[in-house]
Design an enzyme around this catalytic site. Structure first.
Site, PDB file in Angstrom:
ATOM      1  N   THR A 136      29.806  33.523  40.114  1.00 57.25           N
ATOM      2  CA  THR A 136      29.235  34.594  40.954  1.00 57.25           C
ATOM      3  C   THR A 136      28.334  34.618  40.966  1.00 57.25           C
ATOM      4  OG1 THR A 136      31.310  35.011  42.158  1.00 57.25           O
ATOM      5  CG2 THR A 136      29.479  36.227  43.000  1.00 57.25           C
ATOM      6  N   SER A 142      31.134  33.644  47.907  1.00 58.05           N
ATOM      7  CA  SER A 142      32.230  32.578  48.069  1.00 58.05           C
ATOM      8  C   SER A 142      31.328  31.515  48.126  1.00 58.05           C
ATOM      9  CB  SER A 142      31.891  32.891  50.003  1.00 58.05           C
ATOM     10  OG  SER A 142      33.145  34.604  50.055  1.00 58.05           O
ATOM     11  N   GLY A 175      33.258  39.088  34.753  1.00 62.08           N
ATOM     12  CA  GLY A 175      34.312  39.862  33.896  1.00 62.08           C
ATOM     13  C   GLY A 175      34.286  39.259  32.021  1.00 62.08           C
ATOM     14  N   ARG A 307      66.798  59.817  46.230  1.00 64.33           N
ATOM     15  CA  ARG A 307      66.034  60.618  47.093  1.00 64.33           C
ATOM     16  C   ARG A 307      67.233  60.995  48.065  1.00 64.33           C
ATOM     17  NH1 ARG A 307      62.630  65.031  46.215  1.00 64.33           N
ATOM     18  NH2 ARG A 307      61.318  64.875  47.984  1.00 64.33           N
ATOM     19  N   GLY A 397      55.636  62.359  48.190  1.00 59.26           N
ATOM     20  CA  GLY A 397      53.852  62.854  47.408  1.00 59.26           C
ATOM     21  C   GLY A 397      54.120  62.139  45.911  1.00 59.26           C
ATOM     22  N   THR A 418      40.626  39.146  47.070  1.00 58.68           N
ATOM     23  CA  THR A 418      38.947  38.982  47.148  1.00 58.68           C
ATOM     24  C   THR A 418      38.372  38.127  45.557  1.00 58.68           C
ATOM     25  OG1 THR A 418      38.035  41.161  48.196  1.00 58.68           O
ATOM     26  CG2 THR A 418      36.485  39.831  47.260  1.00 58.68           C
ATOM     27  N   GLU A 420      38.980  34.646  43.089  1.00 53.51           N
ATOM     28  CA  GLU A 420      40.057  33.406  42.743  1.00 53.51           C
ATOM     29  C   GLU A 420      39.625  33.006  44.730  1.00 53.51           C
ATOM     30  OE1 GLU A 420      40.755  31.075  40.750  1.00 53.51           O
ATOM     31  OE2 GLU A 420      39.732  32.425  39.433  1.00 53.51           O
ATOM     32  N   ASP A 422      37.883  34.554  48.462  1.00 51.15           N
ATOM     33  CA  ASP A 422      38.247  35.486  49.547  1.00 51.15           C
ATOM     34  C   ASP A 422      39.222  34.482  50.341  1.00 51.15           C
ATOM     35  OD1 ASP A 422      37.236  38.154  51.892  1.00 51.15           O
ATOM     36  OD2 ASP A 422      37.832  36.229  52.649  1.00 51.15           O
TER      37      ASP A 422
END
Ligand SMILES: Cc1cc2nc3c(=O)[nH]c(=O)nc-3n(C[C@H](O)[C@H](O)[C@H](O)COP(=O)(O)OP(=O)(O)OC[C@H]3O[C@@H](n4cnc5c(N)ncnc54)[C@H](O)[C@@H]3O)c2cc1C
Length: 638
Positions: A136, A142, A175, A307, A397, A418, A420, A422
């Site tokens: 990229t 893309s 990366g 809960r 919460g 996104t 590998e 989009d």
């Protein structure tokens, strides 16, 4: 109904149970990283993640896909299964593994030849040699064919000269670039003499003895929304010289004298063939998304049976969340869809293994695999994003506290939609395969080429192939009611569900083909025609992939022996099918396949199925065998 949870786990783990268990053991052993991710500064977290990746490499779990002679496991299916399972844990570790072994290692293995394998694979598999996959650029993600980086062959020195012509061509988001990478597989436009030969991959040193290599400039991408244990960065090349052998030459080479040679004549086809060999990354990310969704669902489901909130059916005790119909409606169809996607992922993983192990090597299977991998990746990662958000909300919460995992799950999986590929771009690839029926021209076609192809040649076949008339003939053999099959069939009949999803897919596909043809017949610019129908194209692809997912689930259930596990999965399969039809009921009604009465009965049935699945919900999430250390959430899961 009493589920046999270990048997269900064995069914889900399938043939890769052993490697999945190895990964689970490793995840538990290194579980402290989940907490360290919150506490360490960026540099320390990145180093910790790198160390873990190297340690895991030592156990063999990350090298399953490489040949045994280089220290790998020689089993592609197992390598994907290992990666999927790793997604239960810290996702920076997962993504660093993906970069190092999947992207960097995968490119060397798939695009290189013996000399590259001998030079790099052993150290790479052991984690001693860290590297990048530098495809990229800031200007192009893309549209890889439009990359700006140039690799010019200099016959006088038998070297390639790698250059970043401007800032839009700098490599970005890469990366392992910011700190740990020593080598990069760099994708660049190959220039030989006065010809440009298109995008090729080169092995380029970016660090030597810990210092950035001469002519290379690297910048840290800085803090990201998530995945901060991975060192993403930007790379510029200023006339960096690499030897002729640095070209990964499986599909093309340049002779010492400067003659370009390739076994694939057509440049477009060559490009897509090269990229096609990297499909494994896509299969891995899709599977990882599905497994990250499992972690979220396991936490939310376990919380929902502990809960209590408001008195509802008793004056003395508040109601459990999972006994509320609404809570069931929110979580249980997502569990069903997760199972469905799991079995669809099994299919695509097996196809990948077969194609790349030479069991089924023909072109048609490759194209089918590429389209299926694209579609499953898109649906799996969108599912992760949606599911994790729903589960966070379902925990109120408490879901917002980092210790309860959702903060990391949300932040770290977001980008799965996104990288590998989009998802929206991938869905167009799926549609392209369908519209051209994976014709031999498939790989040669860019978007405009596809529009022309579809309108000139394929439109009749698409319409013929997808004609409602033919579908009805096929359905008639399976379902009662003739043309009224959609009224007469049982709402819980899997053949009815499949017929509905097939009808939607085929109707949408032929609609797209007709619209493309109409536009071209009216002499509208092909790009404009395609742009106008793009939403329809993506809807058709989605309909196709959902049909494949349902088919995978139905087939799995049908293959199971009689018993409670089968009954449970059959219910879950019905729940997936009916909630999918329900979600698109407006479309089915618009197209005359759902009456108001039947639509309402489907919604009723979804509610019924949720109530039926409610007692086994915890067993269903337990069967995924997410290590308890990975759930964390001490106050939520008990
Ligand atoms: C954390 C992270 C890690 C990464 N790691 C690496 C790595 O190691 N190596 C590497 O090479 N890359 C890496 N990438 C890059 C990643 O693969 C790209 O970001 C991705 O391919 C998308 O490209 P883009 O960002 O240019 O988006 P674009 O292609 O510009 O897309 C932007 C939007 O436009 C839409 N769009 C694009 N084309 C069309 C079209 N034809 N029709 C309709 N809509 C369209 C897309 O759907 C999308 O929503 C990484 C990215 C991130 C964020």
């Amino acid at each position: 109904m009493a589920l046999d949870v270990p048997a269900l786990t064995a069914l889900l783990d399938g043939e890769h149970a052993e490697v999945r268990d190895l990964v689970r053991t490793n995840l538990a052993a290194y579980s402290s990283v989940l907490e360290e991710a919150e506490r360490l500064d960026t540099t320390a977290y990145r180093d910790r993640v790198r160390d873990l990746v190297v340690e895991m490499a030592g156990t063999g779990q990350t090298g399953m896909g490489f040949p045994q002679e280089y220290g790998g496991g020689g089993d592609i299916g197992a390598s994907v299964a290992a990666f999927e399972t790793l997604a239960y844990g810290d996702l920076s570790v997962l993504v660093k593994v993906g970069v190092q072994f999947g992207l960097f290692g995968g490119a060397i293995l798939q695009l290189g030849t013996r000399r590259h394998h001998d030079a790099y694979l052993e150290d790479l598999v052991a984690g001693r040699l860290m590297g990048c996959f530098a495809m990229t650029e800031t200007g192009h993600g893309s549209n890889v064919q439009a990359l700006g980086t140039v690799a010019r062959y200099d016959a006088a020195t038998q070297e390639f000269v790698i250059t970043t012509p401007d800032d839009s061509a700098r490599k970005d988001y890469i990366g392992n670039a910011a700190e740990h990478g020593r080598l990069a597989v760099v994708f660049a436009q190959l220039e030989v003499g006065d010809r440009s030969e298109g995008v090729h991959a080169f092995v380029v040193p970016i660090r030597v003895d810990g210092q950035v290599a001469p002519g290379v400039r690297i910048e840290d991408d800085g803090r990201k929304m998530g995945l901060n244990g991975v060192d993403n960065g930007r790379i510029w090349f200023d006339h960096v010289r690499v030897p002729r052998e640095a070209l990964l030459d499986r599909f093309a080479d340049v002779t010492p004298e400067g003659v370009y040679e390739s076994s694939v004549d057509n440049p477009n086809r060559r490009f897509f063939t090269m990229l096609g060999t990297l499909v494994q990354g896509r299969v891995c990310v899709g599977g990882a998304g599905i497994n990250a969704a499992k972690v979220a669902l396991a936490i939310a489901t376990k919380y929902a049976v502990r809960r209590r909130q408001f008195e509802a059916t008793s004056d003395t005790e508040e109601e459990l969340l999972l006994d509320y119909g609404l809570h069931q409606r929110r979580l249980l169809p997502l569990i069903a869809r997760t199972y469905a996607l799991h079995f669809a992922q099994d299919v695509v993983r097996t196809q990948l293994h077969d194609v790349f192990s030479g069991v089924r090597e023909d072109e048609h299977h490759r194209r089918e695999l590429e389209a299926r991998a694209a579609g499953t990746k898109a649906l799996g990662t969108w599912h992760a994003t949606r599911t994790i958000q729903e589960c966070r909300e379902a925990c109120g919460g408490a879901g917002y506290l980092a210790v309860n995992r959702f903060a990391a799950l949300k932040a770290d999986t977001d980008i799965f939609t996104t990288f590998e590929g989009d998802n929206h771009v991938l869905m167009q690839l799926v549609a392209k395969g369908l519209l051209t029926d994976y014709a031999s021209e498939f790989e040669d076609l860019d978007q405009l080429g596809m529009v022309r192809f579809v309108t000139n040649l394929a439109v009749e076949t698409v319409i013929e192939r997808t004609s409602a008339h033919k579908l009805l003939e096929r359905v008639r053999d399976l379902l009662p009611g003739g043309d009224q099959w959609d009224q007469e069939a049982g709402v819980l009949d899997s053949d009815y569900h499949l017929a509905m999803l097939r009808f939607r897919e085929e109707h949408m596909l032929s609609g797209v083909a007709r619209r493309l043809k109409r536009g071209i017949d009216q002499k509208v610019n092909p790009g404009k025609v395609f742009s106008h129908v793009q939403d329809h194209v993506v809807a058709a692809a989605n309909a196709h992939v959902e049909r494949l997912v349902l088919e995978a689930f139905v087939e799995k259930v049908r293959s199971m022996p009689e018993g409670d596990n089968r009954t449970a999965l059959a219910q879950l399969c019905d729940l997936f099918a009916l909630s999918t039809i329900e979600a698109d009921r407006a479309w089915f009604m618009e197209h005359g396949r759902l009456t108001v009465v039947r639509s309402k009965s489907i919604s009723r049935e979804v509610g019924e199925l949720c109530r039926a699945v409610r007692p086994i919900a915890v067993d269903l999430v337990d069967a995924w065998a997410v290590p308890v250390e990975m759930l964390r959430s001490p106050d939520l899961v008990g």
